[in-house]
Design an enzyme around this catalytic site. Structure first.
Site, short mmCIF file in Angstrom:
data_model
loop_
_atom_site.label_atom_id
_atom_site.label_comp_id
_atom_site.label_asym_id
_atom_site.label_seq_id
_atom_site.Cartn_x
_atom_site.Cartn_y
_atom_site.Cartn_z
N ALA A 76 7.82 -4.35 1.48
CA ALA A 76 6.91 -5.22 1.04
C ALA A 76 5.21 -4.67 -0.01
O ALA A 76 5.42 -2.96 0.09
CB ALA A 76 5.62 -5.91 2.50
N GLY A 125 10.60 -3.86 4.35
CA GLY A 125 11.21 -5.41 3.19
C GLY A 125 12.55 -5.09 2.76
O GLY A 125 13.61 -5.76 3.06
N GLU A 128 15.31 -4.79 5.52
CA GLU A 128 15.20 -5.99 6.17
C GLU A 128 16.00 -7.25 5.34
O GLU A 128 16.75 -8.06 6.10
CB GLU A 128 13.97 -6.74 6.12
N GLU A 148 7.57 0.49 9.12
CA GLU A 148 6.40 0.06 9.56
C GLU A 148 5.51 0.60 10.95
O GLU A 148 4.55 -0.59 10.58
CB GLU A 148 6.46 -1.36 10.08
#
Length: 274
Positions: A76, A125, A128, A148
């Site tokens: 992100a 991300g 992910e 994270e």
């Protein structure tokens, strides 16, 4: 208007590139100066491009990769996300968490095969997204991480749910709790990716995999994706019911009759997607 023209018209910025060649679309996350970090604009544009590609019958498979030599996606856009956090919890949930979860859920349930070509780092991300897509091939230069926890937070784009399902609870928790990076060989061992290839052959390998898929009926491919996506977390009896439902949808189609006739007649099938 042709399918590729429609896709390019839907691009609201240059943070996503899309090229259609034959029946295969290649989407490129295009923020190389930011290691292809997932900004709100990038996430929204990617969703719009996926919508256009899903409605284009000429596109049978999608390859997703990153621009530049360093990253698939570093995760992100933290600077952007931090501004939402400063406004408050509800704003951060709306802008960041729900947007990211919607994107990975869209990729997971997309009706055409999506293959990640992981060309560099896939952190947060980016990892992910790799977890969510149907198939993934990694360059030998790729690196993965769930960092994270280094920011004082859990993953928010589905990583706490998909990674343990792919890797197993203890291996998933190790990666989520330490934030340590891991190499593509380990990602392969855990089932996060399907193959590791030399860097210069990555897109060729992804296209080859896509070609092995699109020779088959697009309706059958969609049925397989739907059955797996819906059934994987259900009790086996409910999963089998989902499988039967997908077969029932295929039973009256031309493609199923063509597949059976071709097998009986010992000839190559010609699928129409109908």
């Amino acid at each position: 208007m042709t399918g590729p023209d429609l896709v390019m018209e839907r691009n609201m910025s240059d943070c996503i590139l899309c090229e259609v060649s034959g029946n295969i679309a290649t989407i490129t996350l295009n923020r190389p100066e930011k290691l292809n970090a997932i900004s709100y604009d990038l996430a929204d544009t990617l969703m719009a491009v996926l919508d256009a590609l899903e409605g284009d019958d000429a596109v049978r498979a999608v390859i997703l990769t990153g621009a530049g030599e360093r990253a698939f996606s570093a995760g992100a856009d933290i600077h952007e996300f931090s501004r939402s956090v400063e406004v408050g919890t509800e704003r951060a949930l709306r802008d960041f968490v729900r947007r990211g979860q919607a994107l990975t859920a869209r990729l997971e349930a997309f009706g055409k095969p999506v293959i990640a070509a992981v060309n560099g780092i896939a952190y947060g991300g980016g990892c992910e997204i790799t977890e969510a897509v149907h198939l993934a091939i990694a360059s030998e230069r790729a690196m993965f991480a769930k960092p994270e926890i280094n920011l004082g937070m859990p993953p928010t784009f589905g990583g706490t749910q998909r990674l343990p399902r792919l890797a197993g609870r203890k291996r998933g928790l190790e990666l989520l709790l330490t934030g340590d990076p891991f190499k593509p060989v380990r990602a392969l061992e855990m089932g996060l990716i399907n193959a590791v290839v030399p860097h210069h052959t990555l897109l060729e390998a992804a296209r080859h995999m896509a070609g092995r898929i699109i020779r088959h009926s697009p309706l059958a491919a969609r049925a397989v994706i739907n059955a797996v996506t819906r059934g994987i977390n259900l009790p086996i009896a409910e999963g089998l019911a989902a499988e039967g439902e997908q077969f029932a949808r295929m039973a009256p189609t031309h493609d199923l009759r063509e597949g059976l006739d071709a097998w009986i007649g010992r000839r190559a099938p010609h699928y129409t997607g109908a």
